[in-house]
Design an enzyme around this catalytic site. Structure first.
Site, PDB file in Angstrom:
ATOM      1  CD  GLU A 139      -2.677   3.685  -5.146  1.00 21.01           C
ATOM      2  OE1 GLU A 139      -1.572   3.049  -5.272  1.00 21.01           O
ATOM      3  OE2 GLU A 139      -4.275   2.399  -5.243  1.00 21.01           O
TER       4      GLU A 139
ATOM      5  CG  ASP B 138       1.389  -2.318  -8.792  1.00 23.52           C
ATOM      6  OD1 ASP B 138       1.338  -1.751  -9.732  1.00 23.52           O
ATOM      7  OD2 ASP B 138       0.472  -2.618  -8.367  1.00 23.52           O
TER       8      ASP B 138
ATOM      9  NE  ARG C   5      -4.693  -1.324   0.120  1.00 16.88           N
ATOM     10  CZ  ARG C   5      -4.296  -2.093  -1.444  1.00 16.88           C
ATOM     11  NH1 ARG C   5      -3.281  -2.016  -1.431  1.00 16.88           N
ATOM     12  NH2 ARG C   5      -5.561  -2.751  -0.865  1.00 16.88           N
TER      13      ARG C   5
ATOM     14  CG  HIS D  36      -3.701  -0.452  -6.931  1.00 13.98           C
ATOM     15  ND1 HIS D  36      -3.229  -0.141  -6.141  1.00 13.98           N
ATOM     16  CD2 HIS D  36      -3.682  -1.745  -7.217  1.00 13.98           C
ATOM     17  CE1 HIS D  36      -3.548  -0.904  -5.338  1.00 13.98           C
ATOM     18  NE2 HIS D  36      -4.257  -1.783  -5.896  1.00 13.98           N
TER      19      HIS D  36
HETATM   20  P1  NAI Z   1      -1.870 -11.115   4.528  1.00 15.80           P
HETATM   21  O1  NAI Z   1      -2.994 -10.461   4.976  1.00 15.80           O
HETATM   22  O2  NAI Z   1      -2.003 -12.809   3.654  1.00 15.80           O
HETATM   23  O3  NAI Z   1      -0.416 -11.277   4.730  1.00 15.80           O
HETATM   24  C1  NAI Z   1      -0.106  -9.426   5.255  1.00 15.80           C
HETATM   25  C2  NAI Z   1       0.982 -10.194   6.627  1.00 15.80           C
HETATM   26  O4  NAI Z   1       2.112  -8.963   7.080  1.00 15.80           O
HETATM   27  C3  NAI Z   1       0.750 -11.008   7.542  1.00 15.80           C
HETATM   28  O5  NAI Z   1       1.436 -12.119   7.423  1.00 15.80           O
HETATM   29  C4  NAI Z   1       0.783  -9.674   8.705  1.00 15.80           C
HETATM   30  O6  NAI Z   1       1.364 -10.559   9.818  1.00 15.80           O
HETATM   31  C5  NAI Z   1       2.146  -8.676   8.152  1.00 15.80           C
HETATM   32  N1  NAI Z   1       2.170  -7.799   8.947  1.00 15.80           N
HETATM   33  C6  NAI Z   1       1.558  -6.802   9.412  1.00 15.80           C
HETATM   34  N2  NAI Z   1       2.072  -5.543  10.566  1.00 15.80           N
HETATM   35  C7  NAI Z   1       3.441  -6.509   9.728  1.00 15.80           C
HETATM   36  C8  NAI Z   1       3.738  -5.372  10.135  1.00 15.80           C
HETATM   37  N3  NAI Z   1       3.865  -3.912  10.483  1.00 15.80           N
HETATM   38  N4  NAI Z   1       5.307  -5.963   9.422  1.00 15.80           N
HETATM   39  C9  NAI Z   1       5.674  -6.688   8.708  1.00 15.80           C
HETATM   40  N5  NAI Z   1       4.380  -7.414   8.522  1.00 15.80           N
HETATM   41  C10 NAI Z   1       3.275  -7.015   8.756  1.00 15.80           C
HETATM   42  O7  NAI Z   1      -1.736  -9.976   2.610  1.00 15.80           O
HETATM   43  P2  NAI Z   1      -1.646 -10.933   1.976  1.00 15.80           P
HETATM   44  O8  NAI Z   1      -2.691 -11.151   0.661  1.00 15.80           O
HETATM   45  O9  NAI Z   1      -0.237 -11.164   1.615  1.00 15.80           O
HETATM   46  O10 NAI Z   1      -0.815  -9.076   1.213  1.00 15.80           O
HETATM   47  C11 NAI Z   1      -0.353  -8.016   1.695  1.00 15.80           C
HETATM   48  C12 NAI Z   1      -0.970  -6.842   1.191  1.00 15.80           C
HETATM   49  O11 NAI Z   1      -0.875  -6.910  -0.039  1.00 15.80           O
HETATM   50  C13 NAI Z   1      -2.163  -6.361   1.470  1.00 15.80           C
HETATM   51  O12 NAI Z   1      -2.784  -5.620   1.518  1.00 15.80           O
HETATM   52  C14 NAI Z   1      -1.923  -5.440   0.709  1.00 15.80           C
HETATM   53  O13 NAI Z   1      -2.142  -4.271   0.798  1.00 15.80           O
HETATM   54  C15 NAI Z   1      -2.011  -5.394  -1.133  1.00 15.80           C
HETATM   55  N6  NAI Z   1      -2.061  -5.680  -2.234  1.00 15.80           N
HETATM   56  C16 NAI Z   1      -2.190  -5.086  -3.242  1.00 15.80           C
HETATM   57  C17 NAI Z   1      -2.060  -5.459  -4.366  1.00 15.80           C
HETATM   58  C18 NAI Z   1      -1.492  -4.686  -5.682  1.00 15.80           C
HETATM   59  O14 NAI Z   1      -2.377  -4.996  -6.401  1.00 15.80           O
HETATM   60  N7  NAI Z   1      -0.782  -4.204  -5.417  1.00 15.80           N
HETATM   61  C19 NAI Z   1      -2.510  -6.545  -4.350  1.00 15.80           C
HETATM   62  C20 NAI Z   1      -3.678  -7.351  -3.308  1.00 15.80           C
HETATM   63  C21 NAI Z   1      -2.560  -6.697  -2.333  1.00 15.80           C
END
Ligand code: NAI
Length: 333
Positions: A262, A257, A233, A294
């Site tokens: 944005e 990305d 994000r 994005h």
């Molecule tokens: P997920 O929920 O499976 O994994 C997120 C991980 O981040 C979790 O293991 C969590 O414990 C960890 N986390 C939380 N706070 C943290 C911190 N302070 N330091 C380090 N790690 C921390 O989520 P997923 O599916 O892996 O997605 C991750 C992020 O990717 C989403 O939250 C979203 O913001 C972003 N995303 C971007 C997309 C894009 O098109 N650019 C599309 C989909 C998701």
């Protein structure tokens, strides 16, 4: 149910219409982004379907609630743009698509990384102009380098797997280390990750803890010339600090990305106008910065999953079943 889809692009229409082929729900598509000004469009709809740059702050939710809307179906995994406390107070249900294609996002992070390393975006233009000089295109072997992964959820772990395949060492930081992490993923304190990583990729959600996680203090701890990739994000990165890091050479390559402002830019064709975000435009002047708007999620598989899960969420809500992917004030069902 009657569903109003906001921020509807041609591809949303295609995939959602296909997922609703049985026409169980009546879906109307609106080009407009959901904001306090466009919320009246949802009058008479049971649910709204929103994407990442739609605004679901309390004032918008109040309006929707006043119109009788009871369901917010997010077409995204992230839900940082929803005031969940307000939704809960209003008795509105918020559902999301938890993991539509973590591969799509992880692979896009790798695409940014590879392009930045070997400067293929510069080479493309040079060759088209008959310039076959190699100066300025120097990359480095990924083999043996250390990659820092911040956030080892669905996406971060797949990214780690891919980079391990290149022969990289993987160091990771996550307040909740994953039991699914392979043995080659070494969890280290954030300071150690900053100190060791040649490449850092952000895969954590935007929370109060990760807001501007990558600030001047963090950048100061990184290796000179570090490559930074953000497909998480935008606000996880303090753009001003990153610009300073690029100017000093501390950040050697930057792939984005997502961008913190944005909402005003991405997903629209603004090529006929003037972009008045000076910070964003400054970023585009660096030869070692590669920005995509994005698009990491944007694969056929991901769009199919998003549409099908969204329809399944709406079905489950409609039937009062507990199978929907509900978001409840910072906790997930
Ligand atoms: P997920 O929920 O499976 O994994 C997120 C991980 O981040 C979790 O293991 C969590 O414990 C960890 N986390 C939380 N706070 C943290 C911190 N302070 N330091 C380090 N790690 C921390 O989520 P997923 O599916 O892996 O997605 C991750 C992020 O990717 C989403 O939250 C979203 O913001 C972003 N995303 C971007 C997309 C894009 O098109 N650019 C599309 C989909 C998701």
């Amino acid at each position: 149910m009657r569903i109003a889809v906001f921020s509807a692009k041609p591809y949303d229409r295609t995939f959602l219409t296909r997922a609703n082929a049985a026409e169980r729900h009546s879906i109307s598509f609106f080009d407009a982004r959901l904001t306090v000004d466009t919320a009246p469009l949802a009058k008479g709809f049971d649910g709204v379907c929103a994407f990442v740059n739609d605004n679901l702050e309390a004032a918008v939710l109040h309006q929707l609630h006043g119109h009788g809307t009871t369901l917010v179906a997010l077409r995204s995994a992230g839900f940082n743009h929803v005031d969940l406390a307000a939704a809960e107070r209003l008795g509105m249900t918020v559902v999301r698509v938890p993991a539509y294609s973590p591969h799509a996002v992880a692979e896009h992070a790798v695409a940014l990384l590879l392009s930045l390393n070997r400067l293929t975006y510069r080479a493309y233009n040079r060759v088209r102009e008959g310039n076959f000089a190699l100066d300025g295109l120097l990359g480095f072997d990924l083999y043996g380098k250390t990659v820092g992964v911040i956030g080892t959820g669905h996406i971060g772990l797949i990214f780690a797997d891919i980079m391990h395949g290149f022969g990289c060492q993987i160091v990771a930081s996550d307040p909740f280390p994953s039991p699914d992490a392979k043995s080659f993923v070494e969890y280290v304190p954030l300071e150690t990750l900053y100190a060791q990583a040649d490449i850092i990729s952000l895969h954590c959600p935007l929370t109060s803890d990760t807001d501007h996680l990558i600030d001047a203090h963090a950048i100061a701890q990184m290796k000179p010339g570090v490559m930074l990739i953000n497909t998480g994000r935008g606000r996880v990165v303090d753009t001003q600090a990153v610009i300073a890091g690029l100017k000093s050479g501390k950040i050697g390559r930057l792939g984005l990305d997502v961008y913190e402002e944005e909402e005003q830019l991405f997903f629209e064709d603004l090529s006929q106008g003037v972009i008045d975000d000076d910070q964003f435009m400054r970023l585009t002047t660096f030869h070692n910065v590669l920005i995509t708007g994005h698009q990491a999620f944007f694969t056929a598989e991901a769009l199919t999953n998003i549409a099908e899960t969204t329809l399944a969420n709406i079905d489950a809500f409609d039937r009062g079943e507990g199978t929907m992917h509900r978001v409840v004030n910072a906790t997930l069902d």
